[in-house]
Motif scaffolding. Structure first.
Motif, mmCIF file in Angstrom:
data_model
loop_
_atom_site.group_PDB
_atom_site.id
_atom_site.type_symbol
_atom_site.label_atom_id
_atom_site.label_comp_id
_atom_site.label_asym_id
_atom_site.label_seq_id
_atom_site.Cartn_x
_atom_site.Cartn_y
_atom_site.Cartn_z
ATOM 1 N N GLN A 297 33.433 -31.172 -21.523
ATOM 2 C CA GLN A 297 34.696 -30.604 -21.033
ATOM 3 C C GLN A 297 35.414 -29.807 -22.118
ATOM 4 N N LYS A 298 35.335 -30.303 -23.353
ATOM 5 C CA LYS A 298 35.989 -29.597 -24.465
ATOM 6 C C LYS A 298 35.350 -28.206 -24.636
ATOM 7 N N GLN A 299 34.049 -28.197 -24.605
ATOM 8 C CA GLN A 299 33.328 -26.935 -24.800
ATOM 9 C C GLN A 299 33.613 -25.958 -23.650
ATOM 10 N N GLU A 300 33.556 -26.467 -22.430
ATOM 11 C CA GLU A 300 33.812 -25.607 -21.268
ATOM 12 C C GLU A 300 35.229 -25.047 -21.291
ATOM 13 N N THR A 301 36.162 -25.897 -21.639
ATOM 14 C CA THR A 301 37.562 -25.461 -21.672
ATOM 15 C C THR A 301 37.769 -24.379 -22.731
ATOM 16 N N SER A 302 37.200 -24.592 -23.908
ATOM 17 C CA SER A 302 37.410 -23.587 -24.959
ATOM 18 C C SER A 302 36.761 -22.255 -24.574
ATOM 19 N N LEU A 303 35.607 -22.320 -23.928
ATOM 20 C CA LEU A 303 34.951 -21.077 -23.493
ATOM 21 C C LEU A 303 35.788 -20.386 -22.422
ATOM 22 N N ASN A 304 36.260 -21.176 -21.473
ATOM 23 C CA ASN A 304 37.042 -20.606 -20.379
ATOM 24 C C ASN A 304 38.361 -20.014 -20.897
ATOM 25 N N GLU A 305 38.975 -20.720 -21.839
ATOM 26 C CA GLU A 305 40.236 -20.208 -22.398
ATOM 27 C C GLU A 305 40.003 -18.888 -23.124
ATOM 28 N N PHE A 306 38.910 -18.831 -23.871
ATOM 29 C CA PHE A 306 38.611 -17.598 -24.610
ATOM 30 C C PHE A 306 38.347 -16.429 -23.643
ATOM 31 N N ILE A 307 37.489 -16.690 -22.669
ATOM 32 C CA ILE A 307 37.134 -15.604 -21.739
ATOM 33 C C ILE A 307 38.360 -15.169 -20.929
ATOM 34 N N THR A 308 39.067 -16.139 -20.415
ATOM 35 C CA THR A 308 40.263 -15.826 -19.617
ATOM 36 C C THR A 308 41.251 -15.003 -20.436
ATOM 37 N N GLY A 309 41.473 -15.432 -21.665
ATOM 38 C CA GLY A 309 42.416 -14.711 -22.533
ATOM 39 C C GLY A 309 41.984 -13.282 -22.785
ATOM 40 N N GLU A 310 40.693 -13.074 -22.887
ATOM 41 C CA GLU A 310 40.191 -11.738 -23.208
ATOM 42 C C GLU A 310 40.160 -10.795 -22.013
ATOM 43 N N LEU A 327 42.304 -25.557 -15.471
ATOM 44 C CA LEU A 327 42.145 -26.027 -14.085
ATOM 45 C C LEU A 327 40.865 -25.481 -13.432
ATOM 46 N N ARG A 328 40.132 -24.688 -14.180
ATOM 47 C CA ARG A 328 38.957 -24.052 -13.570
ATOM 48 C C ARG A 328 37.633 -24.502 -14.201
ATOM 49 N N GLY A 329 37.665 -25.559 -14.984
ATOM 50 C CA GLY A 329 36.429 -26.078 -15.583
ATOM 51 C C GLY A 329 35.672 -24.999 -16.336
ATOM 52 N N GLY A 330 34.411 -24.814 -15.979
ATOM 53 C CA GLY A 330 33.603 -23.813 -16.675
ATOM 54 C C GLY A 330 33.478 -22.520 -15.901
ATOM 55 N N ILE A 331 34.285 -22.367 -14.847
ATOM 56 C CA ILE A 331 34.100 -21.214 -13.960
ATOM 57 C C ILE A 331 35.171 -20.140 -14.166
ATOM 58 N N ILE A 332 34.700 -18.910 -14.329
ATOM 59 C CA ILE A 332 35.588 -17.744 -14.373
ATOM 60 C C ILE A 332 35.057 -16.790 -13.309
ATOM 61 N N ALA A 378 31.183 -16.037 -13.722
ATOM 62 C CA ALA A 378 30.545 -16.520 -14.950
ATOM 63 C C ALA A 378 30.798 -18.017 -15.003
ATOM 64 N N SER A 379 29.768 -18.786 -15.166
ATOM 65 C CA SER A 379 29.962 -20.239 -15.233
ATOM 66 C C SER A 379 29.282 -20.772 -16.487
ATOM 67 N N THR A 380 30.072 -21.433 -17.281
ATOM 68 C CA THR A 380 29.589 -21.895 -18.585
ATOM 69 C C THR A 380 29.242 -23.379 -18.536
ATOM 70 N N TYR A 381 28.549 -23.805 -19.562
ATOM 71 C CA TYR A 381 28.260 -25.233 -19.713
ATOM 72 C C TYR A 381 28.316 -25.537 -21.203
ATOM 73 N N PHE A 382 28.064 -26.770 -21.533
ATOM 74 C CA PHE A 382 28.268 -27.168 -22.937
ATOM 75 C C PHE A 382 27.323 -26.467 -23.899
ATOM 76 N N TYR A 383 26.225 -25.932 -23.375
ATOM 77 C CA TYR A 383 25.258 -25.281 -24.264
ATOM 78 C C TYR A 383 25.606 -23.814 -24.546
ATOM 79 N N VAL A 393 32.311 -10.779 -22.774
ATOM 80 C CA VAL A 393 33.624 -10.123 -22.735
ATOM 81 C C VAL A 393 33.514 -8.669 -23.189
ATOM 82 N N GLU A 394 32.818 -8.474 -24.296
ATOM 83 C CA GLU A 394 32.693 -7.128 -24.859
ATOM 84 C C GLU A 394 32.047 -6.165 -23.851
ATOM 85 N N ASN A 395 30.986 -6.637 -23.211
ATOM 86 C CA ASN A 395 30.284 -5.762 -22.268
ATOM 87 C C ASN A 395 31.070 -5.557 -20.979
#
Lengths: 403, 313
Positions: A297-310, A327-332, A378-383, A393-395
């Motif tokens: 959950q920590k990994q998914e949240t940090s990824l989602n926060e980064f992507i969402t912010g960007e 509130l969106r887990g690993g899903i953007i 885009a759906s992320t996971y801990f890996y 994000v860049e692309n």
């Protein structure tokens, strides 16, 4: 935990060094598998390729033992009271269909679902509406995609037979307040079936604590083999259900005009099982437990926060679901005005090997109701790593700039 | 429009690659939908556009932007170019079939169907022939030549081929049997004019002249024999005498005729007339207002003689 060490467990990432870059952001559809899962499956095919629960020889006994151990592992994973509450299925869809067709729902019975259900939790009920004359009530989500618990509680009081809800939405990653839902449903005398396909890989689920009656999930979204799934059901309820799919290995004995069904879970597991898949599923449960949901959950949240912010400020881009990435887990999941979702997905793949899902994500009803052609998910996971998220994000920014 | 171009291009690429065949099938489905005035719902055009843009954007964002904005216009442009290419290709194929060259009769420009230019090769007259000709300044025709002085097969047919050839020219040797079989098949006339494009063959014009003067009824048997066998033997007088004998021609009389200074004069006059046709090498064949330079395939002559559907006759 060291993400780089974790990634070494996944053969998929090893090929990145030799082939073109591959960034897998489609776990909501299907997750990658660690080597231990593949090894477990291979062990069945290479060393123990026999029928479980039928023959008496030692190989068959080994398979039966492994199946039993997987059932135990699943029971522990979801905190079931006993292993017999665990039924092996092919996927979540099969689990839901078993419940839908075994409960004996009849004309006038009401089933409640939400307005964001995957087709697997919509079509089986639509069929029962046509075939058995049940009533299907759909609770629309709130504008931000979250569950409308107030409307649900008001409606449930009117007498409902079953509540069948996606625990976490594959559309926007929103997780419903399952405990409240179950309590409200039970107060009204309704049973509850949770579609945990998108929840089980990402958060701990305690079926006893939730007091949920049925829970269906897929192995392929939680590091397990494709074609594997689990249906949890309270034993007392399972005993009462008439099996939906019957035949080999579901009965103790039969005559020309009758049969004696085995107790749960066997009576629901017709035909030869996917033993290799079951071997792999146990390894998947163990691997997830080793990684731990805190890290996931920590990994998914940090990824989602980064992507969402960007990306949230990109012109014309709308993120489906709540603005808060927590509130969106690993899903953007997002749309970009004027750009076809498939085009974005294909371009991301072509440009940088970024794999995302596009279209209506098997939630056609939600999209059609809003006349939205499709979205990019885009759906992320801990890996997944922040570097991968940055490439995505860049692309995406480049596509937005050019198209 | 993009579907049509894609279908054509991918069909061609599909010959070499299975994945392209699959895409070609998708493109075909899209084309069929479009021609029946239905929307293309396969997503094929979108998919291909995204793939192309995905490649271009990594190289140049400006180019990707331009491509994205003008995709349909560019598709039309490429369709036009494709159409033009197809028209030229069909024209080239037609010309190759009817004239033996993609670029029209006797053109020596590159032709993909005849990459070695085999259908237009000649033994040139430029350096070694007795009577030099200046081909570029002349129009190929038989107007200044008295054709009655040359041997003619089937003279009363009213439909005559005129062949300028050289016994020693390998291209003439390749063409002669074709011409003979056409003469037999379509019962047409054939006037044979020997022209010595190779220096050692000067005497062959006298030889042909003398055989025709002395025993015109034996000329064609002799002529056929001259084009048969290994051309290396033609340099051997004994071999030639043998051919004369085989054709029933009196070799002594022929050799005497060759040695006669009057023959030298007559043949030189003939060669001057032949040179006036403007031909550049052998074989050159005239039929009505058409000229065939080089060894053409059988069908080219047959089409000239009896039309496109000559094989029905």
């Amino acid at each position: 935990m060291d993400i780089n060490k974790i990634r070494l467990d996944f053969p998929f990432f090893a090929q990145n060094s030799t082939k073109k870059p591959q960034i897998y952001l489609d776990t909501a559809c299907q997750s990658l598998r660690p080597q231990v899962v593949l090894d477990a499956m291979n062990r069945y095919y290479q060393l123990e390729p026999a029928c479980g629960g039928r023959s008496m020889h030692h190989l068959s006994a080994a398979v039966s033992k492994q199946v039993d151990e997987t059932r135990m592992a699943a029971a522990r994973f979801f905190h079931a009271s006993r292993k017999e509450e665990i039924i092996f299925t092919r996927n979540t869809t099969e689990g839901i269909n078993i419940v839908a067709n075994s409960l004996g729902l009849a004309a006038g019975d009401t089933v409640v679902i939400s307005g964001k259900e995957h087709n697997s939790n919509l079509i089986p009920w639509q069929m029962l509406v046509r075939r058995a004359g049940i009533n299907l009530k759909i609770i629309p989500p709130l504008p931000d995609g979250t569950f409308n618990i107030q409307e649900f509680e008001q409606f449930i009081a009117s007498g409902v037979k079953l509540v069948s809800l996606g625990m976490t939405s594959n559309l926007d990653g929103v997780t419903i307040p399952a405990a409240e839902v179950v309590k409200a449903a039970h107060r009204a005398g309704a049973l509850v079936l949770l579609d945990a396909a998108q929840a089980a890989p990402h958060r701990p689920i305690d079926v006893r604590s939730l007091d949920v009656d049925f829970l269906a999930l897929s192995g392929h979204k939680m590091l397990g083999p494709s074609g594997t799934g689990i249906l949890y059901g309270k034993y007392a309820l399972l005993e009462k259900l008439s099996p939906f799919l019957v035949g080999g290995d579901t009965v103790a004995t039969s005559t020309y005009d009758s049969c004696e069904f085995l107790p749960p879970p066997e009576k629901f597991e017709a035909g030869l099982q996917d033993y290799a898949g079951i071997y792999g599923l146990k390894a998947a449960f163990e691997y997830i437990q080793k990684v731990g949901f805190d890290f996931i959950q920590k990994q998914e949240t940090s990824l989602n926060e980064f992507i969402t912010g960007e990306i949230s400020s990109l012109p014309g881009l709308t993120i489906l679901g709540p603005a808060d990435p927590k509130l969106r887990g690993g899903i953007i999941n997002f749309t970009i005005e004027g750009i076809d979702s498939h085009r974005i997905a294909l371009m991301l793949d072509q440009m940088a090997g970024v794999m995302v899902r596009s279209g209506q994500h098997c939630v056609h009803s939600w999209f059609n109701d809003r006349q939205i052609k499709g979205s990019v998910r885009a759906s992320t996971y801990f890996y997944n790593t922040l570097e991968e998220a940055a490439v995505f994000v860049e692309n995406l920014k480049k596509i937005r700039k050019v198209l | 429009m993009f579907c049509i171009i894609s279908f054509i291009v991918l069909s061609i690429l599909g010959i070499f690659s299975a994945s392209n065949r699959e895409l070609a099938r998708e493109a075909l489905d899209c084309v069929l939908r479009r021609v029946t005035l239905r929307p293309c719902t396969t997503g094929f055009d979108e998919k291909m556009k995204a793939r192309i843009l995905g490649v271009v954007i990594t190289r140049s964002e400006g180019a990707a932007r331009f491509l994205n904005r003008n995709f349909e216009r560019l598709a039309w442009l490429f369709f036009g170019l494709l159409l033009a290419s197809v028209i030229f290709a069909v024209r080239g194929l037609f010309l190759f079939y009817t004239t033996g060259s993609c670029n029209g009769a006797n053109s020596t420009e590159f032709c993909v169907f005849d990459p070695t230019g085999a259908n237009n090769q000649v033994s040139t007259t430029s350096q070694v022939c007795t009577i030099p000709v200046t081909p570029a300044q002349m129009t190929l025709n038989l107007k200044k030549i008295d054709l009655t002085q040359f041997p003619t097969l089937n003279p009363g047919s009213g439909d005559n081929l005129f062949m300028i050839a050289c016994y020693h020219c390998e291209f003439s040797r390749k063409t002669y049997p074709i011409i003979r079989s056409l003469v037999d098949r379509f019962h047409i006339g054939l006037t044979f004019i020997h022209y010595p494009v190779k220096e050692p063959t000067d005497s062959f014009s006298k030889l042909a002249y003398c055989v025709n003067q002395l025993q015109p009824d034996k000329f064609w048997s002799f002529n056929d024999l001259m084009f048969e066998g290994d051309k290396a033997n033609l340099d051997d007088p004994t071999y030639i005498n043998g051919l004369l004998g085989k054709a029933g021609v009196d070799a002594k009389k022929v050799n005497a005729c060759i040695a006669d200074p009057a023959t030298e004069t007559a043949v030189k006059k003939q060669m001057e007339q032949v040179a006036s046709t403007g031909f550049t090498g052998t074989p050159t064949i005239f039929y009505k207002d058409q000229v065939f330079v080089g060894p053409k395939p059988y069908r080219v002559y047959a089409i000239a003689l009896r039309g496109f559907f000559y094989w029905l006759r």
